[in-house]
Design a protein around this motif. Structure first.
Motif, PDB file in Angstrom:
ATOM      1  N   VAL A  89      23.949  12.034  -0.800  1.00 60.87           N
ATOM      2  CA  VAL A  89      24.655  12.468  -2.003  1.00 60.87           C
ATOM      3  C   VAL A  89      23.717  13.231  -2.928  1.00 60.87           C
ATOM      4  O   VAL A  89      24.061  14.299  -3.464  1.00 60.87           O
ATOM      5  N   GLU A  90      22.505  12.722  -3.115  1.00 60.97           N
ATOM      6  CA  GLU A  90      21.542  13.413  -3.962  1.00 60.97           C
ATOM      7  C   GLU A  90      21.137  14.754  -3.369  1.00 60.97           C
ATOM      8  O   GLU A  90      20.959  15.748  -4.084  1.00 60.97           O
ATOM      9  N   LYS A  91      21.008  14.788  -2.055  1.00 58.21           N
ATOM     10  CA  LYS A  91      20.654  16.048  -1.402  1.00 58.21           C
ATOM     11  C   LYS A  91      21.748  17.089  -1.597  1.00 58.21           C
ATOM     12  O   LYS A  91      21.460  18.275  -1.863  1.00 58.21           O
ATOM     13  N   LEU A  92      22.993  16.664  -1.447  1.00 57.74           N
ATOM     14  CA  LEU A  92      24.102  17.593  -1.656  1.00 57.74           C
ATOM     15  C   LEU A  92      24.145  18.079  -3.106  1.00 57.74           C
ATOM     16  O   LEU A  92      24.389  19.264  -3.373  1.00 57.74           O
ATOM     17  N   LYS A  93      23.882  17.189  -4.065  1.00 55.17           N
ATOM     18  CA  LYS A  93      23.882  17.590  -5.464  1.00 55.17           C
ATOM     19  C   LYS A  93      22.786  18.614  -5.747  1.00 55.17           C
ATOM     20  O   LYS A  93      22.984  19.569  -6.513  1.00 55.17           O
ATOM     21  N   GLU A  94      21.627  18.441  -5.120  1.00 55.38           N
ATOM     22  CA  GLU A  94      20.545  19.412  -5.312  1.00 55.38           C
ATOM     23  C   GLU A  94      20.924  20.780  -4.754  1.00 55.38           C
ATOM     24  O   GLU A  94      20.676  21.814  -5.385  1.00 55.38           O
ATOM     25  N   GLN A  95      21.532  20.787  -3.564  1.00 52.61           N
ATOM     26  CA  GLN A  95      21.954  22.064  -2.974  1.00 52.61           C
ATOM     27  C   GLN A  95      22.998  22.750  -3.847  1.00 52.61           C
ATOM     28  O   GLN A  95      22.934  23.966  -4.074  1.00 52.61           O
TER      29      GLN A  95
ATOM     30  N   GLN B 113      35.637  24.291  -7.006  1.00 53.50           N
ATOM     31  CA  GLN B 113      36.534  23.832  -5.945  1.00 53.50           C
ATOM     32  C   GLN B 113      35.771  23.590  -4.638  1.00 53.50           C
ATOM     33  O   GLN B 113      36.024  22.607  -3.927  1.00 53.50           O
ATOM     34  N   ILE B 114      34.838  24.477  -4.347  1.00 54.07           N
ATOM     35  CA  ILE B 114      34.049  24.304  -3.115  1.00 54.07           C
ATOM     36  C   ILE B 114      33.190  23.047  -3.206  1.00 54.07           C
ATOM     37  O   ILE B 114      33.090  22.277  -2.241  1.00 54.07           O
ATOM     38  N   GLU B 115      32.570  22.821  -4.366  1.00 54.12           N
ATOM     39  CA  GLU B 115      31.748  21.617  -4.527  1.00 54.12           C
ATOM     40  C   GLU B 115      32.600  20.349  -4.407  1.00 54.12           C
ATOM     41  O   GLU B 115      32.164  19.359  -3.801  1.00 54.12           O
ATOM     42  N   GLN B 116      33.793  20.369  -4.972  1.00 50.54           N
ATOM     43  CA  GLN B 116      34.679  19.205  -4.844  1.00 50.54           C
ATOM     44  C   GLN B 116      35.060  18.964  -3.390  1.00 50.54           C
ATOM     45  O   GLN B 116      35.085  17.824  -2.916  1.00 50.54           O
ATOM     46  N   ARG B 117      35.340  20.041  -2.650  1.00 50.23           N
ATOM     47  CA  ARG B 117      35.665  19.890  -1.232  1.00 50.23           C
ATOM     48  C   ARG B 117      34.457  19.369  -0.442  1.00 50.23           C
ATOM     49  O   ARG B 117      34.611  18.541   0.460  1.00 50.23           O
ATOM     50  N   GLU B 118      33.280  19.839  -0.775  1.00 48.97           N
ATOM     51  CA  GLU B 118      32.080  19.360  -0.073  1.00 48.97           C
ATOM     52  C   GLU B 118      31.819  17.883  -0.374  1.00 48.97           C
ATOM     53  O   GLU B 118      31.440  17.128   0.533  1.00 48.97           O
ATOM     54  N   ARG B 119      32.019  17.457  -1.618  1.00 53.38           N
ATOM     55  CA  ARG B 119      31.842  16.027  -1.928  1.00 53.38           C
ATOM     56  C   ARG B 119      32.860  15.177  -1.191  1.00 53.38           C
ATOM     57  O   ARG B 119      32.515  14.100  -0.678  1.00 53.38           O
ATOM     58  N   ARG B 120      34.099  15.654  -1.109  1.00 50.93           N
ATOM     59  CA  ARG B 120      35.104  14.893  -0.367  1.00 50.93           C
ATOM     60  C   ARG B 120      34.769  14.840   1.125  1.00 50.93           C
ATOM     61  O   ARG B 120      34.979  13.811   1.783  1.00 50.93           O
ATOM     62  N   SER B 121      34.245  15.929   1.662  1.00 45.21           N
ATOM     63  CA  SER B 121      33.842  15.923   3.071  1.00 45.21           C
ATOM     64  C   SER B 121      32.685  14.955   3.303  1.00 45.21           C
ATOM     65  O   SER B 121      32.664  14.229   4.306  1.00 45.21           O
ATOM     66  N   LEU B 122      31.740  14.921   2.354  1.00 45.73           N
ATOM     67  CA  LEU B 122      30.631  13.984   2.493  1.00 45.73           C
ATOM     68  C   LEU B 122      31.117  12.533   2.406  1.00 45.73           C
ATOM     69  O   LEU B 122      30.672  11.673   3.185  1.00 45.73           O
ATOM     70  N   GLU B 123      32.024  12.258   1.478  1.00 47.55           N
ATOM     71  CA  GLU B 123      32.562  10.900   1.376  1.00 47.55           C
ATOM     72  C   GLU B 123      33.315  10.498   2.640  1.00 47.55           C
ATOM     73  O   GLU B 123      33.204   9.354   3.098  1.00 47.55           O
ATOM     74  N   THR B 124      34.059  11.425   3.205  1.00 43.92           N
ATOM     75  CA  THR B 124      34.784  11.124   4.450  1.00 43.92           C
ATOM     76  C   THR B 124      33.814  10.851   5.586  1.00 43.92           C
ATOM     77  O   THR B 124      34.012   9.914   6.377  1.00 43.92           O
ATOM     78  N   ALA B 125      32.754  11.661   5.684  1.00 46.06           N
ATOM     79  CA  ALA B 125      31.776  11.435   6.752  1.00 46.06           C
ATOM     80  C   ALA B 125      31.052  10.101   6.563  1.00 46.06           C
ATOM     81  O   ALA B 125      30.839   9.349   7.527  1.00 46.06           O
ATOM     82  N   MET B 126      30.678   9.788   5.322  1.00 41.51           N
ATOM     83  CA  MET B 126      30.009   8.511   5.075  1.00 41.51           C
ATOM     84  C   MET B 126      30.930   7.334   5.359  1.00 41.51           C
ATOM     85  O   MET B 126      30.500   6.307   5.912  1.00 41.51           O
ATOM     86  N   LEU B 127      32.207   7.469   5.006  1.00 38.25           N
ATOM     87  CA  LEU B 127      33.162   6.396   5.300  1.00 38.25           C
ATOM     88  C   LEU B 127      33.341   6.216   6.803  1.00 38.25           C
ATOM     89  O   LEU B 127      33.440   5.081   7.297  1.00 38.25           O
ATOM     90  N   LYS B 128      33.338   7.311   7.521  1.00 42.18           N
ATOM     91  CA  LYS B 128      33.466   7.231   8.977  1.00 42.18           C
ATOM     92  C   LYS B 128      32.283   6.483   9.590  1.00 42.18           C
ATOM     93  O   LYS B 128      32.470   5.564  10.403  1.00 42.18           O
ATOM     94  N   HIS B 129      31.055   6.851   9.199  1.00 44.83           N
ATOM     95  CA  HIS B 129      29.883   6.175   9.751  1.00 44.83           C
ATOM     96  C   HIS B 129      29.832   4.711   9.305  1.00 44.83           C
ATOM     97  O   HIS B 129      29.431   3.838  10.098  1.00 44.83           O
ATOM     98  N   ARG B 130      30.247   4.461   8.063  1.00 42.40           N
ATOM     99  CA  ARG B 130      30.237   3.077   7.593  1.00 42.40           C
ATOM    100  C   ARG B 130      31.228   2.215   8.375  1.00 42.40           C
ATOM    101  O   ARG B 130      30.936   1.069   8.716  1.00 42.40           O
ATOM    102  N   ARG B 131      32.362   2.758   8.679  1.00 41.42           N
ATOM    103  CA  ARG B 131      33.348   1.994   9.444  1.00 41.42           C
ATOM    104  C   ARG B 131      32.914   1.801  10.896  1.00 41.42           C
ATOM    105  O   ARG B 131      33.211   0.779  11.510  1.00 41.42           O
ATOM    106  N   ILE B 132      32.211   2.777  11.427  1.00 39.59           N
ATOM    107  CA  ILE B 132      31.679   2.597  12.787  1.00 39.59           C
ATOM    108  C   ILE B 132      30.654   1.457  12.801  1.00 39.59           C
ATOM    109  O   ILE B 132      30.655   0.622  13.717  1.00 39.59           O
TER     110      ILE B 132
END
Length: 638
Positions: A289-295, A422-441
């Protein structure tokens, strides 16, 4: 190579999706054609404005994604553009505005092409018929010319396709959110089906896999540990198993009426899952999350710097224009004043003196010269006013042009900032979805997701379930049969005797037959139900009608109520039975005419039945019954 094309709207959402840098390793906007703006959000906004102004087309875009096979090597840009040109020609989109974007995701390069369907010259939308078949033909030709091998789906018949098929958007979203693919779900459920010899064993096996058997729009659905819903027959990968076989297998012990609904199952699962997710969410890694915020901050820094520089530049342009206009106005005014001063000096130097001045005053030459000088000065002043007004108009036009140009520049920067948000919001949602996927795995690896057991409901449901299709639903047919049985009345009624008794106001005593019990109860209430044509007339007092027909208006009927009947004129809205229609003035003429016709028909038949009853009644002075011929005579007349 697999192409996928569709007609769509919502260009801003599509531009945000195509510019999502989190889901794609590399992103390149290769071409934007047919628009003033050079970015996707601006170009799609222009195409949408053209579509709404010139046509009524809703899906004004045609989006195409081209996915080549990575195992056969990457395609060059020339090959991509060759394929795009062929598709454009075959679909009839030649010369239309388009945008070409290249993505690389997990080492797989693919291309997106978006066309505008609106022909601005003709003011119409390009019609795209059979685009799927045309894409298949273009792909076959391109693969043949470039020596590429096509997937098996291009050669498989429709009858050979299994239950898997192409992955839908819903299934893709499920896989992204849960980390379980459609193939894994089908494999687990199919193994449980083949290993179970009874409905209870099958349901227990599903619970161990993390599924709850419920009912929803379909009789049997599965709700997984994350609340996702799937139809049970679609998850059994066996061509010999049909939907009716699954229903027949489970209906014996788990009928659909006894299973929990989808909402109840999701609420039950949410309680089971909430504790685990809260615990793991607290330990989630924040590095990504911090890395994405820096980018995002680095990318936003460039646009914000450009916006700040634009403000400074615009302020400098306004100051420069204002100073330049002031100088022009000052120069015009100074030129006029200098001219007036020079002419005054010249006139003073050329003024006559002595005898010439005296003669000029005597002859009137001096007066004429003075008036001539005033006239010339007035003309020069009027010319100065016209030039100053022209200068004011020109300067106002320059200020307006500068302001509009700066507004366009500011709107462009603001649009870029809004699109970046809008792009940043979409990227944060994509990151949350990916993190949720790995967490559930990880959760599935560490925890037991055995679901609580499903128990069939033994008590009857409190409220009957409404089923839309009564011809294919067993429950609906059963409810319809029960309702028909409650409405059905199989009791014979002798209308002749009952109408005769109602006409004379007498009741037969000691009648034990079922034929007299039903009308007796109806007569006690004084109300009957009658069907006339398509209309149903209720609240009719036959006894009162018969009394009115016989002329006994003042007699008290058998029900104990006194019927107060007034004289009815031709314009009286009351019916012959004494009832006044509700909302008579608002009732349509056709409905009022039908009701009056039904009342007159009822009145006429009542009089006929009275004459019939009087003819059948035995005279008090005679003890012998009347001959049969005399009794038949009124029936023949009726």
């Amino acid at each position: 190579m697999i192409p996928f094309g569709s007609q769509r709207a919502l260009g801003q959402d599509l531009a945000t999706h195509l510019l999502n840098a989190h889901d794609n390793e590399t992103l390149e906007v290769a071409q934007v054609r047919g628009s003033v703006a050079r970015d996707l959000h601006g170009a799609f906004a222009e195409w949408e404005a053209v579509a709404h102004c010139l046509t009524r087309c809703r899906n004004y875009l045609y989006s195409l994604s081209v996915n080549p096979d990575p195992a056969q090597g990457r395609l060059t840009r020339e090959q991509y553009l060759d394929y795009v040109g062929r598709v454009e020609e075959r679909l009839g989109l030649t010369g239309q505005p388009r945008a070409v974007i290249f993505h690389e995701k997990h080492g797989r390069q693919h291309c997106h092409v978006v066309w505008s369907r609106i022909d601005a010259e003709k003011g119409t939308a390009r019609h795209l018929a059979f685009d799927h078949e045309k894409l298949m033909m273009v792909t076959r030709e391109f693969a043949r010319d470039h020596g590429l091998r096509l997937p098996d789906g291009y050669f498989r018949d429709k009858g050979d396709r299994g239950k898997g098929g192409q992955q839908s958007l819903y299934e893709r979203a499920q896989e992204a959110a849960t980390g379980i693919s459609k193939e894994e779900r089908m494999l687990h459920v199919t193994q449980a089906w083949r290993a179970s010899d009874s409905p209870k064993a099958f349901v227990r096996a599903l619970e161990e896999l993390g599924y709850v058997l419920a009912t929803g729009k379909r009789p049997y659905v599965l709700v997984d540990v994350y609340g996702e819903v799937n139809a049970l027959p679609k998850l059994i990968d066996d061509k010999t198993v049909r939907t009716k076989d699954i229903r027949a297998f489970l209906e014996a012990e788990f009928p659909p009426e006894s299973l929990p609904t989808v909402e109840e199952a999701q609420a039950l699962i949410a309680q089971h899952r909430q504790a685990i997710e809260d615990f793991n969410k607290a330990k989630a890694k924040t590095d990504e999350v911090e890395k994405l915020k820096e980018q995002q901050a680095q990318r936003r820094q460039g646009i914000e710097k450009e916006a700040a520089e634009l403000k400074v530049r615009q302020r400098r342009e306004r100051v420069h224009l204002s100073g330049q206009q002031k100088q022009e106005l000052s120069a015009l005014r100074a030129a006029y004043l200098d001219g007036m001063k020079r002419r005054k000096i010249e006139r003073a130097q050329s003024r006559p003196t002595g005898l010439a001045a005296f003669l000029g005053r005597i002859t009137g030459v001096a007066l004429i010269a003075k008036k001539l000088h005033k006239y010339r000065d007035r003309k020069r002043f009027e010319t100065f006013l016209v030039e100053r007004k022209q200068l004011y108009d020109r300067q106002s036009q320059e200020r307006l042009a500068l302001r509009r140009r700066q507004q366009v520049q500011a709107a462009d920067i603001n649009r870029n900032l809004r699109a970046l948000g809008q792009i940043e919001q979409r990227e944060r949602r994509s990151l949350e979805t990916a993190m949720l996927k790995h967490r559930r795995i990880d959760e599935r690896k560490r925890h037991d997701h055995r679901m609580p057991p499903v128990r069939a409901k033994t008590e009857a449901p409190k409220k009957a379930r409404w089923v839309t299709n009564a011809y294919t639903s067993t429950l609906a047919r059963e409810l319809a049969e029960r309702a028909a049985a409650r409405r059905r009345v199989d009791r014979p009624v002798n209308l002749k005797d009952e109408f005769a008794r109602a006409a004379v106001g007498e009741e037969k005593e000691g009648s034990s037959s079922e034929a007299s019990k039903a009308p007796a109860r109806a007569e006690g209430e004084g109300r009957f139900r009658r069907v006339t044509g398509r209309r149903v007339i209720t609240d009719v007092n036959l006894e009162g009608d018969f009394e009115h027909a016989a002329g006994d208006r003042g007699r008290v009927p058998a029900s104990g109520r006194v019927r107060q009947r007034s004289q009815s004129g031709p314009n009286d809205p009351r019916l012959p039975c004494g009832k006044t229609p509700r909302h008579h003035r608002r009732e349509p003429r056709r409905r009022l005419r039908a009701r009056r016709h039904a009342s007159r028909e009822l009145h006429r038949r009542g009089q006929c039945l009275i004459r019939w009853a009087e003819a059948d009644r035995e005279p008090e002075s005679q003890t012998a019954p009347a001959p049969q011929a005399e009794r038949k005579e009124p029936r023949q007349r009726l």
